[in-house]
Scaffold this motif. Sequence first.
Motif, PDB file in Angstrom:
ATOM      1  N   THR A  26       0.798  -1.127   0.061  1.00 55.46           N
ATOM      2  CA  THR A  26       0.029  -0.087  -0.053  1.00 55.46           C
ATOM      3  C   THR A  26       0.929   1.302  -0.128  1.00 55.46           C
ATOM      4  O   THR A  26       2.129   1.260   0.299  1.00 55.46           O
ATOM      5  CB  THR A  26      -1.033  -0.045   1.202  1.00 55.46           C
ATOM      6  OG1 THR A  26      -0.051   0.167   2.360  1.00 55.46           O
ATOM      7  CG2 THR A  26      -1.558  -1.315   1.440  1.00 55.46           C
ATOM      8  N   ALA A  27       0.393   2.414  -0.147  1.00 52.30           N
ATOM      9  CA  ALA A  27       1.235   3.652  -0.142  1.00 52.30           C
ATOM     10  C   ALA A  27       1.825   3.744   1.281  1.00 52.30           C
ATOM     11  O   ALA A  27       2.787   4.515   1.333  1.00 52.30           O
ATOM     12  CB  ALA A  27       0.243   4.888  -0.510  1.00 52.30           C
ATOM     13  N   GLN A  28       0.932   3.357   2.241  1.00 50.63           N
ATOM     14  CA  GLN A  28       1.595   3.579   3.688  1.00 50.63           C
ATOM     15  C   GLN A  28       2.422   2.651   3.900  1.00 50.63           C
ATOM     16  O   GLN A  28       3.401   2.832   4.633  1.00 50.63           O
ATOM     17  CB  GLN A  28       0.051   3.518   4.721  1.00 50.63           C
ATOM     18  CG  GLN A  28      -0.682   4.896   4.442  1.00 50.63           C
ATOM     19  CD  GLN A  28      -1.557   4.783   3.143  1.00 50.63           C
ATOM     20  OE1 GLN A  28      -1.949   3.550   2.824  1.00 50.63           O
ATOM     21  NE2 GLN A  28      -1.783   5.921   2.705  1.00 50.63           N
TER      22      GLN A  28
ATOM     23  N   PRO B  93       4.868   0.320   1.748  1.00 55.94           N
ATOM     24  CA  PRO B  93       5.447   0.086   0.354  1.00 55.94           C
ATOM     25  C   PRO B  93       6.140  -1.260   0.087  1.00 55.94           C
ATOM     26  O   PRO B  93       6.180  -1.925  -0.911  1.00 55.94           O
ATOM     27  CB  PRO B  93       6.253   1.374  -0.227  1.00 55.94           C
ATOM     28  CG  PRO B  93       6.605   1.936   1.259  1.00 55.94           C
ATOM     29  CD  PRO B  93       5.430   1.538   2.171  1.00 55.94           C
TER      30      PRO B  93
ATOM     31  N   LEU C 195       2.038  -0.199  -7.553  1.00 59.66           N
ATOM     32  CA  LEU C 195       0.903   0.493  -7.272  1.00 59.66           C
ATOM     33  C   LEU C 195       0.872   1.545  -8.243  1.00 59.66           C
ATOM     34  O   LEU C 195       1.928   2.414  -8.730  1.00 59.66           O
ATOM     35  CB  LEU C 195       1.108   1.576  -6.011  1.00 59.66           C
ATOM     36  CG  LEU C 195       0.986   0.780  -4.680  1.00 59.66           C
ATOM     37  CD1 LEU C 195       1.275   1.719  -3.550  1.00 59.66           C
ATOM     38  CD2 LEU C 195      -0.036  -0.160  -4.606  1.00 59.66           C
TER      39      LEU C 195
ATOM     40  N   GLU D 138      -2.087   5.762  -6.728  1.00 60.27           N
ATOM     41  CA  GLU D 138      -2.177   4.947  -5.562  1.00 60.27           C
ATOM     42  C   GLU D 138      -1.041   5.103  -4.669  1.00 60.27           C
ATOM     43  O   GLU D 138      -0.980   4.871  -3.710  1.00 60.27           O
ATOM     44  CB  GLU D 138      -2.510   3.534  -5.883  1.00 60.27           C
ATOM     45  CG  GLU D 138      -3.648   3.234  -6.580  1.00 60.27           C
ATOM     46  CD  GLU D 138      -3.810   1.905  -7.048  1.00 60.27           C
ATOM     47  OE1 GLU D 138      -2.931   1.356  -7.479  1.00 60.27           O
ATOM     48  OE2 GLU D 138      -4.831   1.137  -6.820  1.00 60.27           O
ATOM     49  N   GLY D 139       0.265   5.567  -5.404  1.00 54.60           N
ATOM     50  CA  GLY D 139       1.589   5.392  -4.689  1.00 54.60           C
ATOM     51  C   GLY D 139       2.501   5.449  -5.697  1.00 54.60           C
ATOM     52  O   GLY D 139       2.471   4.553  -6.588  1.00 54.60           O
ATOM     53  N   LYS D 140       3.898   6.072  -5.574  1.00 52.10           N
ATOM     54  CA  LYS D 140       4.724   5.923  -6.412  1.00 52.10           C
ATOM     55  C   LYS D 140       5.817   4.637  -6.043  1.00 52.10           C
ATOM     56  O   LYS D 140       6.306   3.887  -7.239  1.00 52.10           O
ATOM     57  CB  LYS D 140       5.820   7.006  -6.218  1.00 52.10           C
ATOM     58  CG  LYS D 140       5.283   8.312  -6.936  1.00 52.10           C
ATOM     59  CD  LYS D 140       5.369   8.317  -8.393  1.00 52.10           C
ATOM     60  CE  LYS D 140       5.039   9.548  -9.031  1.00 52.10           C
ATOM     61  NZ  LYS D 140       5.157   9.611 -10.326  1.00 52.10           N
TER      62      LYS D 140
END
Length: 298
Positions: A101-103, A105, A145, A149-151
Amino acid sequence: MKGIKLGGFKNPFSTKSPSDTGSGSTKTSTPAPTVPKPAPTKLNSVQDGFDSKVNTPPTKQPGKDVTSSFGANPLGHAGQNVLNSYNMFPGGAPQGVALPTAQKPFVNANDSLVSLNAHKYQNNTNLSVSPAGTPGVPAHYMHYLSTGEGKFAGIQGVPLHPRPGEPNMVVTGALNGCAVHALHDTKNNNLSFLHHADYSKNGKAELDGFLSQHPNLKPAGSYTPSDYSHPTGKHNLPTGSTPFIHYAQGAGGQPGQWLMSGQLNTYKNGGTPGGRPELMLPTDIPGGALQTVPVTLP
């Protein structure tokens, strides 16, 4: 385009020195296919390897099973066949695989275990993954992602030197503007691999910012658009790449080394029963279609 044939597979371990930018890779010398060059087909809807959507994906991959060939010698197989890693798990993520997840990674390597399979269909060797323990080659699966959604997304805790029976391959989706980084975890003395979305836009600064938040991670190699994205064909469309990371055993009992490899590709036509675009190799890229980047500890 039928019967794609490449010449003899030579010197697969041509390398480049790792850098933060990933530029200047030394490409392996793989002769270009001796086939007429068709007009490329542009698929605007497909970006990276898991953005390919299929309404009714098949439960079984079509084509001849060539898993043993790819697993035994991935560089050799890639030197003779067109790899395709779009839509690697039709129908959803493999059971037992944790996704980033973005939180958060990074996924632990033990939570990324899959079985890798390869099936040759319409001149492509289609790579797919299924739950660990099912038939196939043991591997680590690295998700990513998509934009928004996130890098960053990757796996951590990969051994520097896998023991017998441990996975010696990391697989991820096709690259079209993204990058893959190898990072040495100096705290735990193992490796992390990171998928960096949209690297071509502001990747160097983004990677520097990410590493400043993870001071135990040191760059050990990068494979970026500057390595694989080149204009090709009469429309000068940029090439993409099918990446695969694998551990090459050392000769004579010497320690081996992880290599990040990529095969340049372009689109031949649209969707197939396997839920993928059909790919072809570029015929006008100097140095050939296969590249390798060594993972070198800083």
